[in-house]
Design an enzyme around this catalytic site. Structure first.
Site, short mmCIF file in Angstrom:
data_model
loop_
_atom_site.label_atom_id
_atom_site.label_comp_id
_atom_site.label_asym_id
_atom_site.label_seq_id
_atom_site.Cartn_x
_atom_site.Cartn_y
_atom_site.Cartn_z
N ASP A 367 35.10 -1.20 -40.65
CA ASP A 367 35.16 -1.14 -39.32
C ASP A 367 34.17 -2.32 -38.44
O ASP A 367 32.84 -2.24 -39.31
CB ASP A 367 34.96 0.36 -38.93
CG ASP A 367 35.27 0.71 -37.41
OD1 ASP A 367 35.79 -0.48 -36.72
OD2 ASP A 367 35.44 1.85 -37.19
N ASP A 478 43.30 2.91 -41.82
CA ASP A 478 42.46 3.95 -41.47
C ASP A 478 43.35 4.68 -40.36
O ASP A 478 44.15 4.12 -39.53
CB ASP A 478 41.15 3.83 -40.92
CG ASP A 478 40.40 4.78 -41.29
OD1 ASP A 478 40.70 5.87 -41.52
OD2 ASP A 478 39.16 4.71 -41.31
N CYS A 526 44.12 5.38 -45.45
CA CYS A 526 42.66 6.44 -45.30
C CYS A 526 42.85 7.08 -44.03
O CYS A 526 43.63 6.67 -43.08
CB CYS A 526 41.68 5.34 -45.15
SG CYS A 526 39.84 6.11 -44.64
N ASP A 548 35.63 11.02 -46.92
CA ASP A 548 34.17 10.21 -46.40
C ASP A 548 33.31 11.00 -47.04
O ASP A 548 32.05 10.24 -46.78
CB ASP A 548 34.31 10.38 -44.91
CG ASP A 548 35.10 9.49 -44.06
OD1 ASP A 548 35.42 8.42 -44.82
OD2 ASP A 548 35.28 9.79 -42.98
C1 GLA Z 1 36.86 6.44 -41.50
C2 GLA Z 1 37.11 6.07 -42.88
C3 GLA Z 1 35.41 5.36 -43.33
C4 GLA Z 1 35.14 4.32 -42.36
C5 GLA Z 1 35.02 4.51 -41.06
C6 GLA Z 1 35.06 3.23 -39.96
O1 GLA Z 1 35.94 7.52 -41.21
O2 GLA Z 1 36.97 7.09 -43.71
O3 GLA Z 1 35.76 5.08 -44.65
O4 GLA Z 1 36.20 3.22 -42.55
O5 GLA Z 1 36.43 5.19 -40.50
O6 GLA Z 1 35.19 3.83 -38.72
#
Ligand code: GLA
Length: 749
Positions: A367, A478, A526, A548
């Site tokens: 991100d 995501d 994700c 996470d």
């Molecule tokens: C989510 C994903 C993380 C990461 C963040 C980025 O929480 O699970 O691995 O990519 O977003 O904002």
């Protein structure tokens, strides 16, 4: 595989492992008769006793036959309103406000193979691998018809089910519930197994005796969710990981769902599984159809591992598609926990240089590379690279990774929109919303209205433009919030109840278009970690980020629970820094590495800041993983010990290569204990006649004080009989340290 006996009305779906039987009675009703271990002929030894049960209503045609009542009959797909008072499988609302219809058997067809479900993810099969039975039911007043769809696989203990409704009448009606399946068991001597959790704590296993009344595991979040999972199993109380009967149900669906059980007055058990009825109201105009998602019904006579192995094979061989179905997955480094939003081109390039030096295979830019996104307040929807951070664009970082021999991956969150974005300024109406009430925020973001074709087209075009702009090998897709105010500004009032379902169908449409346009890209789904870890997603993307939470101890739990249904190759798992960012726990590198080796292996920490000693350890782990990768990613997986049993202090996993020649065994112990019993691991799945030579042995660091001055066991090159390892077992050395991890590799001789 599928037979119908006209004389008895028995439908028998059968392969070498299982039978699934139901019966057409009185030319109308489909009654469940048996599901379980294979039976050659079902000859009605388990006949119904025609009892006059007080208070049990009779259908109109059998008014005087007090022993015939839907109140007690195990209907295959029950409606409501005619005297079956248990959980119905579907519900309707007619234009006059009434809710009663009456679906009777009309005809059926049996074909080889398995038809696709339009617009939905589903298991697939070649003509010789499966057989499909479709039963058409018609409403006695001609308002509605339904197709009950059943497929049995030739080589798997699995039946799939789904239902397709058609409005065959002259007036519109509303579907208010539409389950994928219903199954009845004649008793309730079961434990109920569900996967529960939360963000960073996904998919723990709960096992409790099945009680009276109704239970429900469901999601109302618009995603399959961190909190629940579209899976339910009923296991006999004596069933263990390796032995005993278990019935598993899993949905191929990524949105709201409900898995209900009911133990009723006579002690029988009904399961109804499918779309939940939360804010679900599907408007069916004359001639229109509605297809439910698919449910998988798995029977195992060899314990929970038997069920898991069947689901793993189904996912790997009959759900995941494309180039990566069987391809080994690369070892990656992801910059999220290394830098979060604070990176620039030099930082990313340093990571790439270090990754190449350590033997890693892919750099993933997470991100923060687009719009002006330097925190999670902005820019979702604006999929244009931020040249202030990456002056040479994505092509710059991707090409520099390639030059170093690494693949390059990129993060997206395509279904979302930030209010602070060019996209929102141009199209504020593109977010899901209601007219008179403000939107709720989650991580400062809103959700795009994927019921709208122009929104879906925008996502497809903008994501594809990025993927064409640079040599990108992998995408992390995501989805970081659940649905609120889940309505669309463009759907007519009678269709607002379809929004939540249409949102998921729109997601599937977008995923199908993007993934099929880039068949060489490896996609990983994700959702704030593992919030959309479901079979629906694996139809489009062959792996998913598990959680996470990257703490090794927590991951042993999450990955053990996830493996109930999903194969190791589906799970993204990374080594992160200590103290761990989520829990602050300090664990040895070896423990973090072995834990992550269960899944698609990677690193998620600032590798440029590691000491030389740490780097040397990483190189050894990477080399070990590369050697074991075919067994770990493509082999057969067994849980020997899970943190859901006993004191939860131990986990043991075993992998056997596809050709059975290599065995990898891992054991983890969370806390050291005083006066602890000596752990002996009995392996599974070995050939009792063969010998197994230990080719690698990695004990946990630190020997017991009791053993002061004693060397680690000399196991390397010792050969043990398969029978000895299976029946007598292997001793684990005692170590006086918390968070230990052991690994053994055996080769069959
Ligand atoms: C989510 C994903 C993380 C990461 C963040 C980025 O929480 O699970 O691995 O990519 O977003 O904002």
């Amino acid at each position: 595989m599928i037979t119908f006996d006209e004389k008895t009305g028995i439908f028998h779906l059968q392969n070498d492992a299982i039978s699934y039987v139901f019966q057409l009675v009185r030319g109308r009703y489909l009654l469940h008769r048996y599901w379980g271990r294979r039976i050659r002929h079902f000859d009605n030894a388990r006949t119904f006793l025609p009892l006059d049960r007080a208070n049990a209503p009779q259908p109109a045609a059998w008014e005087n036959e007090r022993t015939f009542s839907l109140d007690v009959l195990p209907q295959e797909y029950p409606d409501c309103g005619h005297g079956d008072f248990r959980i119905p499988a579907f519900g309707v609302r007619l234009p006059d406000g009434t809710t009663v219809t009456e679906l009777f058997y009309d005809h059926h067809t049996i074909t080889s193979g398995k038809p696709a479900l339009a617009g939905l993810p589903a298991a697939y099969a070649q003509a010789e691998e499966a057989e499909t039975l479709i039963l058409t039911l018609q409403d006695s007043a001609g308002k509605l018809s339904a197709e009950l769809q059943y497929t049995i696989f030739r080589d798997l203990p699995i039946v799939t089910r789904a239902v397709r409704f058609t409005n065959s009448g002259k007036e519109a009606l509303e579907l208010t519930q539409a389950a994928s399946c219903c199954v009845t068991f004649p008793d309730h001597a079961f434990d109920r197994l569900v996967l529960y959790g939360g963000h960073a704590a996904e998919r723990s296993l709960e096992r409790e005796p099945l009680g009276r009344g109704v239970t429900e595991m469901s999601s109302r979040r618009g995603m399959s969710s961190h909190q629940t999972s579209p899976f339910l199993a009923l296991a006999r109380p004596e069933t263990t990981e390796q032995q005993g009967e278990v019935y598993g149900v899993n949905l191929v669906w990524s949105g709201d769902f409900a898995l209900r059980t009911e133990v009723e007055q006579f002690g029988t058990t009904r399961i109804v599984a499918g779309l939940g009825d939360f804010e679900f109201d599907w408007h069916l105009a004359p001639g229109e159809t509605f297809q439910t998602p698919e449910a998988w019904l798995c029977y195992s006579a060899t314990g929970l591992n038997g069920m898991s192995q069947a689901f793993h094979r189904l996912i790997r061989e009959h759900l995941v598609r494309g180039k990566y179905q069987r391809a080994l997955r690369p070892i990656l480094v992801n910059n999220w926990e290394a830098t979060y939003f604070a990176f620039d081109e030099a930082k990313i390039d340093n990571l790439a240089a270090c990754a190449a030096d350590l033997g890693l295979e892919m750099l993933v830019l997470d991100d923060g590379w687009f719009g002006h996104r330097n925190d999670d307040n902005t820019s979702l929807g604006d999929w244009q690279v931020n040249l202030a951070k990456l002056p040479h664009g994505l092509a710059g970082v991707a090409e520099s990774a390639h030059k170093r021999g690494l693949k390059f991956g990129l993060w997206f969150e395509p279904e979302m929109i930030s209010v602070d974005s060019e996209l929102y300024r141009a199209h504020p109406d593109w977010a899901l919303q209601v007219r008179d009430y403000p939107n709720s925020f989650s991580r400062h973001q809103l959700v795009l209205d994927l019921t709208r074709p122009e929104v879906r087209d925008y996502i497809v075009e903008s994501v594809c433009a990025v993927l064409r702009s640079a040599p990108i090998d992998y995408v992390k897709w995501d989805f970081n919030r659940s649905l609120t105010e889940a309505h669309s500004l463009t759907l007519p009032p009678e269709r607002q109840g379809e929004t939540r379902t249409r949102f998921i169908l729109g997601t599937y449409d977008v995923m199908e278009r993007i993934t099929s346009a880039f068949p060489d890209i490896l996609f990983e789904s994700c959702a704030g970690g593992g919030g959309r870890f479901d079979a629906g997603m694996f139809y489009y993307m062959p792996q998913a980020w598990c959680s996470d939470d990257t703490d090794a101890v927590q991951r042993q739990r999450i990955q053990s629970g996830t493996s109930l249904v999903y194969p190791p190759i589906a799970m993204g798992a990374h080594v992160s820094v200590t103290p761990n960012h989520q829990l602050g726990r300090v664990t040895p590198m070896q423990t973090r590495a072995f834990t992550a080796m269960l899944g698609c292996y990677g690193y998620e920490l600032d590798i440029t800041r590691m000491s030389e000693a740490e780097k040397a350890e990483v190189r050894k782990h990477v080399a070990l993983y590369k050697r074991l990768r075919p067994t770990l990613q493509l082999g057969k997986f067994y849980r020997l010990l899970t943190p859901f049993a006993g004191t939860g202090n131990e986990t043991a996993w075993e992998f056997i290569s596809e050709d059975s020649s290599e065995v990898v065994l891992m054991y983890f112990k969370t806390l050291a204990e005083p006066a602890c019993p000596i752990r002996i691991l009995r392996l599974a799945g070995l050939d009792p006649e063969a010998g197994y030579r230990v080719t690698d042995y990695w004990p946990a660091q630190g020997l017991s004080h009791d053993n002061a001055g004693v060397q680690h066991l000399e196991l390397k090159d010792r050969t043990y009989g398969g029978d000895e390892l299976l029946y007598s077992g292997l001793t684990v050395e005692k170590v006086d340290a918390d968070f230990g991890a052991w690994l053994w590799v055996f080769h069959k001789v």
